[in-house]
Structure formats: structure tokens, C-alpha cells
Motif scaffolding. Structure first.
Motif, mmCIF file in Angstrom:
data_model
loop_
_atom_site.group_PDB
_atom_site.id
_atom_site.type_symbol
_atom_site.label_atom_id
_atom_site.label_comp_id
_atom_site.label_asym_id
_atom_site.label_seq_id
_atom_site.Cartn_x
_atom_site.Cartn_y
_atom_site.Cartn_z
ATOM 1 N N ASP A 13 -11.669 3.906 1.396
ATOM 2 C CA ASP A 13 -10.214 4.131 1.428
ATOM 3 C C ASP A 13 -9.635 4.466 0.052
ATOM 4 O O ASP A 13 -8.646 5.195 -0.054
ATOM 5 N N VAL A 59 -0.005 -3.631 7.731
ATOM 6 C CA VAL A 59 0.375 -3.166 6.395
ATOM 7 C C VAL A 59 -0.624 -2.170 5.839
ATOM 8 O O VAL A 59 -0.254 -1.130 5.285
ATOM 9 N N HIS A 60 -1.908 -2.466 5.960
ATOM 10 C CA HIS A 60 -2.924 -1.592 5.383
ATOM 11 C C HIS A 60 -2.891 -0.207 6.031
ATOM 12 O O HIS A 60 -2.993 0.820 5.330
ATOM 13 N N GLN A 108 -0.341 1.198 7.503
ATOM 14 C CA GLN A 108 0.898 1.867 7.088
ATOM 15 C C GLN A 108 0.776 2.445 5.680
ATOM 16 O O GLN A 108 1.235 3.564 5.415
ATOM 17 N N LEU A 109 0.160 1.691 4.775
ATOM 18 C CA LEU A 109 -0.030 2.195 3.422
ATOM 19 C C LEU A 109 -0.944 3.415 3.391
ATOM 20 O O LEU A 109 -0.707 4.366 2.633
ATOM 21 N N LEU A 110 -1.996 3.398 4.213
ATOM 22 C CA LEU A 110 -2.882 4.552 4.299
ATOM 23 C C LEU A 110 -2.113 5.794 4.739
ATOM 24 O O LEU A 110 -2.263 6.875 4.149
ATOM 25 N N ARG A 111 -1.286 5.632 5.778
ATOM 26 C CA ARG A 111 -0.510 6.779 6.273
ATOM 27 C C ARG A 111 0.474 7.270 5.215
ATOM 28 O O ARG A 111 0.677 8.475 5.068
ATOM 29 N N GLN A 112 1.092 6.352 4.483
ATOM 30 C CA GLN A 112 2.038 6.760 3.451
ATOM 31 C C GLN A 112 1.325 7.506 2.322
ATOM 32 O O GLN A 112 1.795 8.542 1.840
ATOM 33 N N ARG A 113 0.188 6.997 1.875
ATOM 34 C CA ARG A 113 -0.596 7.683 0.852
ATOM 35 C C ARG A 113 -1.012 9.066 1.330
ATOM 36 O O ARG A 113 -0.976 10.043 0.567
#
Length: 365
Positions: A248, A322-323, A325-330
Motif C-alpha cells: 500500500d 479508515v484505512h 478511505q485513506l487509500l481511496r483519497q490517496r
């Protein structure tokens, strides 16, 4: 020493595995009996043997599979092969081998079922008066360009039919044999009738070798993207699966490398571990990264509602928490920064028609 084989289980004592994704043969979930290997007491050593890939052929009555899943953008697909020699340990298609009475473990990557007459069957299906053209998807289950394709050429024969019928097709692969078919694909691309997705998991060649033992290394997949793009074929970089802790952190680097190679679109999916894939992946973690195994599985479960896998429509391809969501945002930020297109790749169905035959009257318009 002789062994009575009472069940499909782990690697056989005298079996040598070379470039295999897993070392086990989990039982077929539909079988009522289980088997295990037990020594018979005779002190006579068996001769060691290397597990080789076996290819058998089937003659299907239909090659177009239909689906109504709300998570998938296509409603029809073709799979020239069952099973895949690439041996990717995380492959979500592994459980499909159980329908054949074969193990999703070593059997999936060593016992391949091919459909050599797929192109002939496809012609019959396209010829039906009731057939309505919509883009076909190939490679959505097992890879159509796995090693045996170089010899069997099933995929090439299918592409020839689709080209002649002006039938659009999208392809997903990590097999470099697709470059053999650039002549057909470039012709179809000129008509807006094809697009290719190249799956890239990591830029770390050593890790890729362990995760995907018989798939081309990352540098070859980047070359595939470059040569496809140079031939005018739209290429999507498929960053999948994204594995917490292992891959990731490389998301942005993967997108940068594939964009530099010529990909114009990209997609991303967190790892899925349906059915037998979960214990196979856990076993792989304990063999290759034992110190990180628990942490990786905790991260996966955090994206899957506390389970190894979440099969629900709407979340199984995206993950939650959370993880995820952060992946999608990145991912979204990297797409914007690198200039990837974010629209869908529309393929042209308007020209679909049977190819002209000898003696047909030519159209005046």
C-alpha cells in the motif's frame, strides 16, 4: 517410503514445487470426504518429482458468461481458460476451481482447463438473431494470456473473430503474450473497439516473484503498457490488489510509473480473500513474512468489517473503514496530480455486424 494418499492436503513429501504461489491443496468444499498422506511403514524412498502443469481441454456449448452484479461494469465475459498458471496467491478466482472438483490451491495453478474451440463457439453465439452487442470483458476471472496461451493461441483466435465482427472487447491481463496480438488490437483500437487493463501489484521484483511466481516481473508489465500505448491502444493501470503493509505504501509510485509508461486511466482495489483464498493467503504470510503476518491480517480485517472477507455488494470491491478511505483519497489525489483520465472508456458497438462472406453483394453506402 510409500504413502497412501487419503486426502488432498499439503505438499506431498516427495513433491518439488518450483515457482508456485501456494504449497497446499485445501479440500474441495463440495466434497464430503477428506484426504491426507500417511506413511505405510515401508522404508523405501519415493523418487522426488517436480510438480508440472497439466492442461486438459473441454468443448463448451457456450463461451459467453453473463452476470448481473452491481459491482461490475460489464454484463458478459469470456474466459478461455479455467485455472491460471501465474499462481498469484491472492487470486480471487481460485475458489472457482472447486466447481470442477479440483483444489483452489495447487490444482488451480497446475491443472489448467483450456477451451481450444472457443472461437468457433463464439461465432455461433454472435450469429444468433437474438444477440445484442455490448462490450465483452476478457480476463476478469483467469488471465487469458497465461503461459500456455503462447502455444494454444486461443485468445488470438477469439480476437480475430471479434475484430471481424466489429465487436468491442476490454481485456485484463498481466501476461506479456498480449504483445503478440498488437496487430489485431491496434486495428480494433482505431475503431474504438478495445481497451486493455494491465495489472500491476508492486514495483518490487523480489516481492512480485513471491506473490505472483509465474507472472511477468514489474519491469515487463511496464514495458507492456508502453508498447500497447505506442500502438494506440488505450491502457488502464490496474493497481490490484493493494495489500496493507506489503504494497500500500507504493500506491503513488505505481501510478507514477504506469503513467510514465503510457497508461491514461487507472483503477485500484484492496485485496479480497474469498472462501479458500483466506487460508491460502494466511499460509503464504507465515511462510514468507511471518513477522508481519498478524499485522497484515489485522489491517485487512479492518477494511473488511472485522472479517477476512466481506462479500457484500457495494463494499467488496472498495473496502470500508479508515484505512480503505485513506487509500481511496490517496488514489484520487494521485490521479489528479498525474493527469489520469477519470471518465469511463466507451467502446463503439455501432459497427457490429457479421463479416462479409465470399459472394456477398457489396454495399453501395
Amino acid at each position: 517410503m510409500f504413502y497412501f494418499c487419503l486426502m488432498v492436503g499439503n505438499q506431498k513429501p516427495n513433491e518439488i514445487l518450483k515457482a508456485r504461489g501456494t504449497a497446499t491443496r485445501p479440500a474441495v468444499r463440495y466434497d464430503s470426504l477428506t484426504r491426507s498422506s500417511e506413511a505405510d511403514g515401508w522404508d523405501i524412498p519415493d523418487e522426488d518429482f517436480v510438480l508440472k502443469t497439466e492442461v486438459t481441454c473441454e468443448t463448451p456449448r457456450s463461451v459467453i458468461a453473463r452476470n448481473t452484479s452491481p459491482d461490475i461494469s460489464f454484463d458478459r465475459s469470456i474466459n478461455p481458460y479455467r485455472g491460471c498458471e501465474h499462481g498469484c496467491v491472492y487470486c480471487f478466482a481460485r475458489p472457482s476451481h472447486a466447481y470442477l472438483g479440483l483444489s483452489p490451491g495447487l490444482d488451480f495453478e497446475s491443472k489448467i482447463i483450456a477451451k481450444p474451440n472457443a472461437a468457433d463457439v463464439l461465432v455461433k453465439e454472435l450469429s444468433r438473431r437474438s444477440y445484442a452487442c455490448r462490450p465483452l470483458a476478457i480476463g476478469t476471472n483467469t488471465d487469458p494470456y497465461q503461459p500456455i496461451e503462447a502455444k494454444m493461441r486461443i485468445m488470438r483466435s477469439i480476437l480475430q473473430v471479434l475484430r471481424d465482427w466489429n465487436h468491442p472487447v476490454s481485456i485484463v491481463t498481466r501476461g506479456h503474450t498480449i504483445l503478440r496480438d498488437l496487430d489485431i488490437l491496434s486495428t480494433m483500437a482505431e475503431r474504438r473497439q478495445t481497451a486493455v487493463g494491465v495489472s500491476v501489484t508492486t514495483l518490487d521484483a523480489a516481492l512480485a516473484r513471491k506473490l505472483e511466481p509465474r507472472a511477468p516481473p514489474p519491469v515487463v508489465r511496464l514495458r507492456m503498457i508502453r508498447e500497447l500505448a505506442n500502438a494506440g491502444i488505450p491502457v488502464r493501470a490496474m493497481i490490484a490488489p493493494v495489500i496493507p503493509v506489503l504494497t500500500d505504501a507504493d500506491l503513488e509510485a505505481l501510478l507514477q510509473a504506469t503513467r510514465d509508461a503510457g497508461a491514461t486511466r487507472a483503477s485500484m482495489m484492496p485485496i479480497r480473500l474469498p472462501l479458500e483464498v483466506a487460508p491460502l493467503f494466511r499460509d503464504w504470510l507465515e511462510r514468507h513474512v511471518p513477522g508481519q503476518a498478524k499485522h497484515i491480517m489485522n489491517q485487512i480485517q479492518a477494511m473488511r468489517g472485522g472479517r477476512d472477507n466481506d462479500p457484500r455488494f457495494g463494499s467488496r470491491m472498495r473496502g470500508e473503514g479508515v484505512h480503505a478511505q485513506l487509500l481511496r483519497q490517496r488514489f484520487r489525489l494521485a490521479l489528479k496530480r498525474l493527469g489520469f483520465k477519470t471518465d469511463s472508456q466507451n467502446l463503439d458497438c455501432s459497427k457490429f455486424a457479421p463479416p462479409p462472406r465470399a459472394g456477398d453483394q457489396l454495399s453501395l453506402f
